[in-house]
Structure formats: C-alpha cells, structure tokens
Motif scaffolding. Structure first.
Motif, PDB file in Angstrom:
ATOM      1  N   GLY A 191       0.787  -1.226   0.000  1.00 19.37           N
ATOM      2  CA  GLY A 191       0.000   0.000   0.000  1.00 19.37           C
ATOM      3  C   GLY A 191       0.815   1.270   0.000  1.00 19.37           C
ATOM      4  N   ALA A 192       1.877   1.316   0.794  1.00 15.57           N
ATOM      5  CA  ALA A 192       2.704   2.528   0.846  1.00 15.57           C
ATOM      6  C   ALA A 192       3.338   2.798  -0.515  1.00 15.57           C
ATOM      7  CB  ALA A 192       3.771   2.389   1.923  1.00 15.57           C
ATOM      8  N   VAL A 193       3.878   1.757  -1.126  1.00 20.01           N
ATOM      9  CA  VAL A 193       4.497   1.907  -2.444  1.00 20.01           C
ATOM     10  C   VAL A 193       3.464   2.362  -3.468  1.00 20.01           C
ATOM     11  CG1 VAL A 193       5.622   0.674  -4.333  1.00 20.01           C
ATOM     12  CG2 VAL A 193       6.344   0.268  -1.977  1.00 20.01           C
ATOM     13  N   ALA A 194       2.259   1.798  -3.402  1.00 14.68           N
ATOM     14  CA  ALA A 194       1.206   2.181  -4.347  1.00 14.68           C
ATOM     15  C   ALA A 194       0.849   3.654  -4.205  1.00 14.68           C
ATOM     16  CB  ALA A 194      -0.029   1.312  -4.138  1.00 14.68           C
ATOM     17  N   GLY A 202      12.320  -5.053  -0.055  1.00 13.21           N
ATOM     18  CA  GLY A 202      11.981  -4.730   1.319  1.00 13.21           C
ATOM     19  C   GLY A 202      12.678  -3.460   1.767  1.00 13.21           C
ATOM     20  N   ALA A 203      12.324  -2.990   2.950  1.00 11.35           N
ATOM     21  CA  ALA A 203      12.961  -1.795   3.505  1.00 11.35           C
ATOM     22  C   ALA A 203      12.914  -1.869   5.021  1.00 11.35           C
ATOM     23  CB  ALA A 203      12.257  -0.535   3.015  1.00 11.35           C
ATOM     24  N   VAL A 204      14.011  -1.490   5.652  1.00  6.16           N
ATOM     25  CA  VAL A 204      14.054  -1.372   7.107  1.00  6.16           C
ATOM     26  C   VAL A 204      13.350  -0.083   7.495  1.00  6.16           C
ATOM     27  CG1 VAL A 204      15.560  -1.203   9.128  1.00  6.16           C
ATOM     28  CG2 VAL A 204      16.255  -2.600   7.163  1.00  6.16           C
ATOM     29  N   PHE A 235       8.678   2.581   3.641  1.00  8.81           N
ATOM     30  CA  PHE A 235       8.871   3.240   2.351  1.00  8.81           C
ATOM     31  C   PHE A 235       8.573   4.740   2.438  1.00  8.81           C
ATOM     32  CE2 PHE A 235       7.983  -1.228   1.335  1.00  8.81           C
ATOM     33  CZ  PHE A 235       9.133  -1.530   0.631  1.00  8.81           C
ATOM     34  N   PHE A 236       7.645   5.140   3.311  1.00  7.12           N
ATOM     35  CA  PHE A 236       7.446   6.565   3.583  1.00  7.12           C
ATOM     36  C   PHE A 236       8.688   7.144   4.255  1.00  7.12           C
ATOM     37  CE2 PHE A 236       2.600   5.762   4.119  1.00  7.12           C
ATOM     38  CZ  PHE A 236       2.402   5.846   2.755  1.00  7.12           C
ATOM     39  N   ALA A 237       9.221   6.379   5.223  1.00  7.39           N
ATOM     40  CA  ALA A 237      10.362   6.854   6.001  1.00  7.39           C
ATOM     41  C   ALA A 237      11.629   6.970   5.162  1.00  7.39           C
ATOM     42  CB  ALA A 237      10.604   5.931   7.191  1.00  7.39           C
TER      43      ALA A 237
END
Length: 385
Positions: free
Chosen positions: A141-144, A296-298, A337-339
């Motif tokens: 969702g964040a990426v979208a 992925g992302a930390v 992904f926002f961060a």
C-alpha cells in the motif's frame, strides 16, 4: 490526566462505534472499497478536503488552518487479514475468512478521533494530511500511494505512524530511534537439472540434491557473515520438487523469506544469497534463476524527530507512560517506504495482555482509542504551532 486526554476520552464511545463498524466489515489488501468510503464520508462531514483512490484504495484527507506553510502527514492502515476470527464479541467479523486481527481498525479509529477533534478545535497553524493507507499486510500500500504521487500531490515535511503491540503494557507508548522494524524480502530460487528414472541417477543432474545443499549453505549467511549485535533471518519456507519417489525431477524450487534489521545488513544478506546460489549451482551442474520479490525496507526512525515525539507523549501522558528506547522487531511494516522519503517517526502503543497480532483471537483494546487519538492531536499541535 491531561486536559486533552480527558477531552478525547469523552469521545471514546464514538471511536468505538467507528472501530466496531470496520471490525464487523473487514476488507483485505486493495479491496478496502467500503472501508475507504466509510472513512471518507466521516471526514467530509467534518470539513476535510478528501481524495479517494490514492494508491488504488487509499484515502487522503487534508485540512489547512492559519498561514503557516508547514505540513505533516499522519498515517493509519486500513486493511484486514485473511484470517478466520475466533472471538465471539458483539463486533466480531461478519465476513467469513477475513478479520481485523492486526488492529488496523483501531489504528484508523484513533486517527478518525484525532481528525474530528482537530476539525472542531482547529488549534493548529499549517496543513495536516491524514493518510488512510491500504494493503499494509502485503507490503504494497505505501508503495502504491507513493507511485500515485502521494508526496507530490500532498506535500509533507514529515510523516508519522503508530502500531499497537500485544505483550506491551496497555496504553503505554514506546519510541525507538533508528531501526525499528526489519526489512522483508521474499525470493524464489529455481534450480534446473536433468530429470531421470530414480534407478538411474547417473543419467540425471539432480536439482533436489543441489537444492538440499543450497538450503544448508544459505544457513551460513547469518551465522558466519552477520555480526552478533545485528539481527537477520534467512528462512527457506518451501522446497518444491517432484511428485514421485522413483523419479528424479527436472526442477526444484526454494522459497525464501529474509528479515534484516539494518539497510547495510540487508544488502549483505541479499548479495550472499546470490553468490552462494551461483556457487552451489556451478558445483552441482544445475542452472539457476533467482526471482526477486518486491524490495523490502528497514523502517528507520529519524532520531531527532523521534525524541520530539517521545517528549510530546511524555507531556501528554506522563513520564511513566512513555518508554524510550522501546523494543525493536523482526516483523516488517511498509511505513518504511514513507520513512525512506520523508523524516518520520513510527511509534508503538501497548495493547496489553492479549493474543498476538495475526492470531485468530486477537482484538484491539478500545481503551487505547483516546490515548492514540490524543497523541495524534498533541503531535499535530506541536509541529503545527
């Protein structure tokens, strides 16, 4: 109890009504159409400028007050899980095989409670953007929303998020500077050899043997390459090969899940998976293909911003109700992904002695509703003075 928390506590029944409605009508990733419409309807009633369909089923509500150009984002997730709920509450899921067993209904209700209060009082100077994000459970969702130009359409100086967590004291808030949630990368490795009759292995190039060796070799990545002070997991959760005991198959497929707690550790682990797979394939004479899933992302909290947020919570709730540093987790959260793009802080609110998230008997603690809502209001008033 602070005056602000008292005011939000007086509105707890309304927040319970919103949460219980969403809990009864769960929708999974990118299918949150009714949930989005319900949330958008409430926000429009309160005077927000509402945009639906951001990142497929996301909702963004914006309100401006005063003359400041400052702008922040507050994010809640809206999707449910494909889990059959085992509770028998008055607000239990009415949809077979789907339930809010991660508490996203609670996250959304807390943000709605803050939204109503902010709209009524308008005690801030700047722009607040309320992000109701879909599809967190599949890390999509964040990426979208980002790909749908979230930050271009709704400029923000910083973004904030929150998640509940069972086994932590109910109502306490936990803040951790730096890495908080791990990155998850789900990859598939396909090994291709030469099939044969089970009685004539010399005629084959056996991908099962190659795969078995690869499984064991992959376990050396964490034990022999990652420092003990860092956290990482490499799991082979599925090994798919053949259908009969007397047939050496042509292919074997390994499905991997890796978790890493630092961006640099993630790069190390993924690079090792590639190099070890290539070496093992060469040693056994099989061909290989690595199918990488979504990156992925930390989730990394901005240190200065996180200290500010913890201070806001201390003033709101009292020193004894705020823990910093809080725990870290090997689970994943697509707020990461926002961060990556904006200064961010993601905090944890304790859900008490309940079943763990994703368990069929989990349920969000309604006593957290005014606490989380009051925090969102206090944070908005702090950053948009």
């Amino acid at each position: 109890m602070s005056t602000l928390l008292q005011e939000l506590s007086a509105n707890q029944e309304a927040m319970k009504t919103w949460r219980h409605h969403m809990h009864r009508h769960p929708e999974v990733a990118f299918d949150e159409h009714k949930t989005a419409s319900y949330i958008a309807g409430l926000l429009r009633e309160w005077g927000y400028e509402v945009t639906e369909g951001v990142g497929k089923t996301g909702v963004v509500a914006r309100m401006r007050c005063g003359d400041s150009k400052k702008s922040i984002g507050l994010r809640a997730d809206t999707d449910a899980l494909a889990v059959q709920e085992a509770n028998d509450s008055d607000h239990k899921s009415t949809i077979e095989g789907k339930s809010h067993t991660c508490g996203h209904d609670g996250h959304s209700a807390m943000l709605l409670g803050a939204a109503q209060h902010l709209a009524r009082t308008r005690a801030f100077n700047g722009t607040v953007n309320l992000i109701f994000q879909p599809a967190e459970e599949i890390m999509g969702g964040a990426v979208a929303m980002i790909q749908d130009s979230l930050f271009e359409r709704f400029p923000m100086d910083a973004v904030f998020g929150m998640h509940n967590m069972p086994a932590l004291e109910q109502g306490k808030m936990y803040f951790t500077s730096g890495p908080l949630f791990a990155a998850v990368d789900n990859w598939e490795i396909v090994l291709t050899g030469v099939g044969s009759h089970g009685s004539m292995p010399e005629k084959s190039i056996d991908p099962v043997v190659a795969g078995a060796s690869l499984v064991m070799a992959l376990q050396t990545i964490v034990s022999r390459n990652v420092a003990a002070k860092d956290s990482a997991v490499v799991s082979v959760g599925a090994f798919l090969a053949g259908d009969a005991g007397n047939v050496i198959p042509q292919t074997a497929t390994l499905r991997l899940s890796t978790r890493t707690s630092k961006p640099e550790t993630r790069q190390l682990v993924l690079a090792k998976i590639k190099s070890i797979t290539a070496a093992q394939a060469e040693a056994f004479g099989v061909r290989y293909e690595i199918r990488e899933g979504s990156p992925g992302a930390v989730l990394v909290n901005d240190p200065a911003l996180t200290e500010e947020c913890a201070d806001v919570a201390r003033k709101l709730l009292g020193e004894d109700q705020v823990v910093m540093p809080g725990p870290t987790y090997m689970g994943s959260e697509d707020f990461a992904f926002f961060a990556q793009l904006k200064p961010s802080t993601y905090c944890i609110i304790g859900n008490g002695d309940t079943a763990m998230v994703h368990h069929p008997k989990y349920d969000f603690d309604d006593d957290n509703l005014p606490v989380g809502a009051a925090y969102w209001v206090a944070l908005t008033q702090h950053h948009l003075k």
